[in-house]
Design a protein around this motif. Structure first.
Motif, PDB file in Angstrom:
ATOM      1  N   UNK A  96       1.201  -1.707   0.215  1.00  0.00           N
ATOM      2  CA  UNK A  96      -0.433  -0.110  -0.237  1.00  0.00           C
ATOM      3  C   UNK A  96       0.918   1.294   0.158  1.00  0.00           C
ATOM      4  N   UNK A  97       0.782   1.669  -0.960  1.00  0.00           N
ATOM      5  CA  UNK A  97       1.586   3.653  -0.778  1.00  0.00           C
ATOM      6  C   UNK A  97       1.037   4.592  -0.978  1.00  0.00           C
ATOM      7  N   UNK A  98      -0.123   4.652  -1.194  1.00  0.00           N
ATOM      8  CA  UNK A  98      -0.850   5.631  -1.227  1.00  0.00           C
ATOM      9  C   UNK A  98      -1.362   5.653   0.175  1.00  0.00           C
ATOM     10  N   UNK A  99      -1.355   7.623   0.096  1.00  0.00           N
ATOM     11  CA  UNK A  99      -1.498   8.499   1.443  1.00  0.00           C
ATOM     12  C   UNK A  99      -2.174   9.565   1.003  1.00  0.00           C
ATOM     13  N   UNK A 137      -8.182  -0.080 -10.553  1.00  0.00           N
ATOM     14  CA  UNK A 137      -8.947   0.137  -9.588  1.00  0.00           C
ATOM     15  C   UNK A 137     -10.646   0.269  -9.096  1.00  0.00           C
ATOM     16  N   UNK A 138     -10.557   1.013 -10.133  1.00  0.00           N
ATOM     17  CA  UNK A 138     -12.404   1.493  -9.777  1.00  0.00           C
ATOM     18  C   UNK A 138     -13.309   0.486 -10.200  1.00  0.00           C
ATOM     19  N   UNK A 139     -12.868  -0.249 -11.333  1.00  0.00           N
ATOM     20  CA  UNK A 139     -13.051  -1.218 -11.497  1.00  0.00           C
ATOM     21  C   UNK A 139     -14.002  -2.787 -10.691  1.00  0.00           C
ATOM     22  N   UNK A 140     -12.435  -3.279 -10.629  1.00  0.00           N
ATOM     23  CA  UNK A 140     -12.108  -3.819  -9.386  1.00  0.00           C
ATOM     24  C   UNK A 140     -12.130  -5.437 -10.165  1.00  0.00           C
ATOM     25  N   UNK A 141     -12.278  -6.734  -9.671  1.00  0.00           N
ATOM     26  CA  UNK A 141     -12.092  -7.639 -10.574  1.00  0.00           C
ATOM     27  C   UNK A 141     -12.958  -8.435 -11.306  1.00  0.00           C
ATOM     28  N   UNK A 142     -13.047  -8.332 -12.851  1.00  0.00           N
ATOM     29  CA  UNK A 142     -14.660  -8.858 -13.957  1.00  0.00           C
ATOM     30  C   UNK A 142     -14.153  -9.756 -13.977  1.00  0.00           C
ATOM     31  N   UNK A 143     -15.031 -10.651 -14.558  1.00  0.00           N
ATOM     32  CA  UNK A 143     -15.359 -11.977 -14.837  1.00  0.00           C
ATOM     33  C   UNK A 143     -14.108 -12.296 -15.626  1.00  0.00           C
ATOM     34  N   UNK A 144     -13.866 -11.312 -16.705  1.00  0.00           N
ATOM     35  CA  UNK A 144     -12.914 -11.456 -17.418  1.00  0.00           C
ATOM     36  C   UNK A 144     -11.011 -11.986 -16.971  1.00  0.00           C
ATOM     37  N   UNK A 145     -10.923 -10.658 -15.692  1.00  0.00           N
ATOM     38  CA  UNK A 145      -9.921 -11.221 -15.033  1.00  0.00           C
ATOM     39  C   UNK A 145      -9.697 -12.570 -13.564  1.00  0.00           C
ATOM     40  N   UNK A 158      -4.880   0.267 -11.336  1.00  0.00           N
ATOM     41  CA  UNK A 158      -4.001   1.095 -11.879  1.00  0.00           C
ATOM     42  C   UNK A 158      -5.460   2.447 -12.158  1.00  0.00           C
ATOM     43  N   UNK A 159      -4.276   3.025 -11.803  1.00  0.00           N
ATOM     44  CA  UNK A 159      -5.798   4.586 -12.156  1.00  0.00           C
ATOM     45  C   UNK A 159      -6.326   5.050 -10.719  1.00  0.00           C
ATOM     46  N   UNK A 160      -5.211   4.353 -10.254  1.00  0.00           N
ATOM     47  CA  UNK A 160      -5.704   4.387  -8.694  1.00  0.00           C
ATOM     48  C   UNK A 160      -5.717   6.189  -7.744  1.00  0.00           C
ATOM     49  N   UNK A 161      -5.388   7.144  -9.418  1.00  0.00           N
ATOM     50  CA  UNK A 161      -5.276   8.575  -8.321  1.00  0.00           C
ATOM     51  C   UNK A 161      -6.757   9.049  -8.588  1.00  0.00           C
ATOM     52  N   UNK A 162      -7.291   7.792  -8.966  1.00  0.00           N
ATOM     53  CA  UNK A 162      -8.535   8.394 -10.096  1.00  0.00           C
ATOM     54  C   UNK A 162      -9.999   7.996  -8.862  1.00  0.00           C
ATOM     55  N   UNK A 163      -9.346   7.666  -8.161  1.00  0.00           N
ATOM     56  CA  UNK A 163     -10.488   7.446  -6.257  1.00  0.00           C
ATOM     57  C   UNK A 163     -10.100   8.217  -5.014  1.00  0.00           C
ATOM     58  N   UNK A 218     -10.388   4.365  -2.054  1.00  0.00           N
ATOM     59  CA  UNK A 218      -9.157   3.259  -2.340  1.00  0.00           C
ATOM     60  C   UNK A 218      -8.792   2.223  -1.422  1.00  0.00           C
ATOM     61  N   UNK A 219      -9.116   3.034   0.122  1.00  0.00           N
ATOM     62  CA  UNK A 219      -9.590   1.787   1.094  1.00  0.00           C
ATOM     63  C   UNK A 219     -10.679   0.758   0.927  1.00  0.00           C
ATOM     64  N   UNK A 220     -11.796   1.068   0.570  1.00  0.00           N
ATOM     65  CA  UNK A 220     -12.829  -0.223   0.111  1.00  0.00           C
ATOM     66  C   UNK A 220     -12.583  -0.853  -0.471  1.00  0.00           C
ATOM     67  N   UNK A 221     -12.540  -0.316  -1.893  1.00  0.00           N
ATOM     68  CA  UNK A 221     -12.135  -1.343  -3.009  1.00  0.00           C
ATOM     69  C   UNK A 221     -10.751  -1.667  -2.810  1.00  0.00           C
ATOM     70  N   UNK A 222      -9.460  -1.637  -2.232  1.00  0.00           N
ATOM     71  CA  UNK A 222      -8.490  -2.267  -2.424  1.00  0.00           C
ATOM     72  C   UNK A 222      -9.213  -3.910  -1.144  1.00  0.00           C
ATOM     73  N   UNK A 223      -9.841  -3.346   0.052  1.00  0.00           N
ATOM     74  CA  UNK A 223     -10.486  -4.274   0.188  1.00  0.00           C
ATOM     75  C   UNK A 223     -10.945  -5.428  -0.347  1.00  0.00           C
ATOM     76  N   UNK A 224     -12.066  -5.167  -1.239  1.00  0.00           N
ATOM     77  CA  UNK A 224     -12.837  -5.685  -2.242  1.00  0.00           C
ATOM     78  C   UNK A 224     -12.355  -6.361  -2.636  1.00  0.00           C
TER      79      UNK A 224
END
Length: 222
Positions: free
Chosen positions: A8-11, A143-151, A168-173, A178-184
């Motif tokens: 985790x490297x975003x603060x 990171x905004x979409x999370x794991x898709x069926x294709x992934x 990717x694209x973590x700065x868009x959140x 980011x905490x929520x999506x990373x956890x999921x």
């Protein structure tokens, strides 16, 4: 406890942790493009492939990691490119290739016929499952979409090769998003035992570049 490390490297109060560092990946050059596996290099050198959905940021990530602006190119038509692009990493002192970065076409195949999809999926499946010189896979996930069926399909397909996840694209959140999506995402990935690292990444903010570069260097040198 998850079988991989979550880097985790975003603060919220820290712009980024990108450090200027001379990397062996900065000496990376275009080598060749191929539609079939028979024309790929046969020198036995280690390969690290980059894979993910179309528009996930593969080309941008490769360019940032190699410190090259136009090494990898994105197709103007997402899902249309069907070439395996090889880039050779040069050891500067000896002026010799020590490994390859491999840009695989983004999956999704929105603009391909059913037969084209089948044929090309066979090539990619054979590469990621049986290519002996493939020592690591970098799977990029928006990171905004999370794991898709294709992934998920891809991860179920490749069970023996080490996988590094780049979010990717973590700065868009926002930080809280980011905490929520990373956890999921992390929770969904716990079932895959060959995932070695999960790294938040932003080309725009230079987040995660150093971490990803270090991991790839180690895989090439091992």
């Amino acid at each position: 406890m998850a079988p991989y490390s979550i880097i985790s490297n975003i603060h919220p109060y820290h712009k980024d942790n990108y450090l200027t560092k001379v990397s062996i990946l900065h000496n990376t050059y275009f080598h060749s493009s191929s539609k079939i596996l028979d024309t790929l290099p046969r020198d036995g050198l280690p390969e690290i492939c980059f894979v993910g959905r179309s528009n996930v940021g593969k080309s941008t990530a490769i360019n940032k990691i190699t410190n090259r602006k136009k090494l990898a190119f994105s197709s103007k038509t997402p899902g249309r490119t069907r070439l395996i692009n090889m880039f050779n990493v040069i050891e500067q002192k000896k002026h010799s290739t020590i490994g390859y970065l491999v840009d695989l076409p983004g999956y999704g195949y929105a603009n391909l016929s059913n037969q084209e999809k089948i044929n090309f999926e066979k090539v990619l499946t054979k590469y990621v499952q049986y290519r002996k010189t493939l020592v690591g896979i970098v799977l990029l996930i928006d990171m905004r979409r999370g794991i898709t069926p294709l992934d998920d399909d891809f991860l179920n397909l490749v069970t023996l090769k080490p996988i590094i996840i780049i979010l990717t694209k973590a700065d868009k959140l926002s930080y809280s998003e980011r905490i929520i999506r990373k956890s999921i995402t992390t929770e969904k990935l716990t079932k895959f035992k060959n995932i070695r690292n999960i790294i938040e990444f932003s080309a725009a903010k230079k987040i995660g570049i150093l971490e990803v570069s270090d991991i790839i260097e180690k895989l090439i040198k091992q």
